[in-house]
Scaffold this motif. Structure first.
Motif, mmCIF file in Angstrom:
data_model
loop_
_atom_site.group_PDB
_atom_site.id
_atom_site.type_symbol
_atom_site.label_atom_id
_atom_site.label_comp_id
_atom_site.label_asym_id
_atom_site.label_seq_id
_atom_site.Cartn_x
_atom_site.Cartn_y
_atom_site.Cartn_z
ATOM 1 N N GLN A 70 60.632 11.298 3.117
ATOM 2 C CA GLN A 70 59.779 11.839 2.069
ATOM 3 C C GLN A 70 59.334 10.712 1.147
ATOM 4 N N HIS A 92 58.278 12.542 7.090
ATOM 5 C CA HIS A 92 58.107 13.987 7.224
ATOM 6 C C HIS A 92 57.115 14.529 6.201
ATOM 7 N N CYS A 93 57.160 14.006 4.986
ATOM 8 C CA CYS A 93 56.306 14.510 3.908
ATOM 9 C C CYS A 93 55.715 13.337 3.132
ATOM 10 N N ASP A 95 53.044 12.644 -0.099
ATOM 11 C CA ASP A 95 52.281 13.210 -1.205
ATOM 12 C C ASP A 95 51.473 12.100 -1.867
ATOM 13 N N VAL A 132 54.045 17.450 6.440
ATOM 14 C CA VAL A 132 53.446 17.829 5.161
ATOM 15 C C VAL A 132 52.615 16.657 4.640
#
Length: 382
Positions: A70, A92-93, A95, A132
């Protein structure tokens, strides 16, 4: 014993060198700090799974450990990003919402407010674990090219300059897409207020939505003791694709015929829904309730069954915004995947409520029926 290290919202300007000795560190939080550069000692943290640099003073994309899952770069001043190595293979993620990305630095696997490219096949392999991707409020973003088709949650809400969206070869990645939906069968693809999207991009978004819906339904049929699937996609527009939703109505209700089951196997009926609604004034998807009252009628006088499906947008991490104008909504609810009992007809009535009170008018509706053969439940291994 694993541990977290929280340096968020502090006056710290440098990551301490001693952090490299925290062998069991899993989470490092530098959100809101004055850190401008990430120490290379972070690369020694083999257990580090989460790194939060949101709203820090960092201006360059950091080197990160191979095992990182992340990464939060939202609200940063990073203007150039290069993803040219394999160190993101476990991510995985990611942002990048509200960031200041302006341009790419290479043409292999790029993210930037002007252009995002994940050119197949090599970067697809690098990003095979990415589930994500959050790009909310990247105001200058114009192009999203060759996105991995197996993203489970993608948010490009309020990317008001976004014009083009494409996905990598969706047939090529069917196995990867199918295998990624193991436990969590929820999926969302959001493009609210992206009014500059061209028609090819809308076609690509719709095609990817229908691909995900088919595979979610198939996964549910083969493993229906897990949480039922839910899918939600949203993009500007007032047209329902005739090629993808063969049954359509110019209001909030419709009736359709169900094809007879021509084989000896039991099957599921998965009803995917497309609605056109004016969302002006709505500020959060998490406040929507989608309601469907429907009736399934059996052949040869077998009577009918009435159902009510009501599902709520559960994701709470979407940024608040004000929706503008008509949007197309594509949905699949676990409540609308039914074991076929010889049904020959289905009738639907759709409603949308906002925070349980205000009715949102459904201007048009469409339904696609997926016929999914029931798979035998997998037996537990000894």
């Amino acid at each position: 014993m694993f541990m977290d290290f929280d340096l968020s919202n502090t006056g710290i300007e440098e990551v301490p060198d001693s952090i490299g000795y925290l062998d069991m560190l899993e989470q490092l939080d530098l959100a809101g700090s004055r850190v401008k550069n990430v120490s290379s000692n972070i690369l020694k943290l083999e257990k580090l799974h989460g790194l939060d640099l949101s709203y820090s003073m960092i201006t360059e994309f950091p080197e990160i450990p191979n095992n990182l899952m992340q990464l939060n770069l939202s609200g940063t001043q990073i203007k150039e990003v290069s993803f040219c190595s394999n160190h993101l293979s476990n991510l995985h993620c990611l942002d990048m919402s509200f960031s200041s990305i302006q341009k790419p630095q290479c043409n292999i696997a790029l993210f930037g407010s002007r252009e995002i490219r994940l050119d197949a096949p090599t970067p697809i392999l690098r990003f095979k674990n990415l589930r994500v991707l959050l790009m909310t409020y990247c105001d200058s973003l114009k192009l999203l090219s060759e996105l991995p088709p197996y993203l489970q949650h993608f948010d490009a809400n309020n990317c008001t300059s976004l014009e083009k969206v494409s996905f990598s070869d969706q047939n090529q990645d069917l196995y990867e897409l199918h295998s990624c939906f193991v436990e969590e069968l929820d999926c969302s693809m959001l493009f609210c207020n992206c009014f500059r999207l061209n028609q090819d991009s809308i076609d690509n978004i719709e095609a990817n939505a229908m691909l995900k819906i088919r595979l979610l339904a198939k996964k549910w049929a083969s493993k229906y003791d897990v949480c039922p699937p839910n899918f939600f996609s949203c993009f500007p527009g007032s047209k329902i694709s005739a090629s993808k939703f063969e049954y359509q109505s110019e209001n909030s209700s419709l009736t359709l015929k169900i094809a007879p089951n021509g084989c000896n196997r039991s099957r599921f009926l998965a009803f995917s829904i497309c609605l056109v609604a004016d969302l002006i004034g709505c500020v959060s998807f998490s406040g929507f309730d989608f309601i469907c009252e429907y009736q399934l009628t059996a052949a040869s006088g077998g009577g009918h069954e009435k159902f009510r499906s009501e599902w709520h947008c559960r994701q709470q991490n979407w940024a608040s915004m004000e929706c503008m104008g008509d949007h197309v909504l594509i949905l699949l609810s676990g409540d609308m995947v039914k074991n076929d009992k010889g049904y020959e007809q289905a009738s639907f009535e759709f409603y949308i409520k906002y925070y349980g009170e205000e009715d949102i008018k459904v201007k048009k509706c469409g339904v696609h029926v997926s016929y999914v053969d029931e798979e035998p439940k997998s037996q537990p291994t000894a």
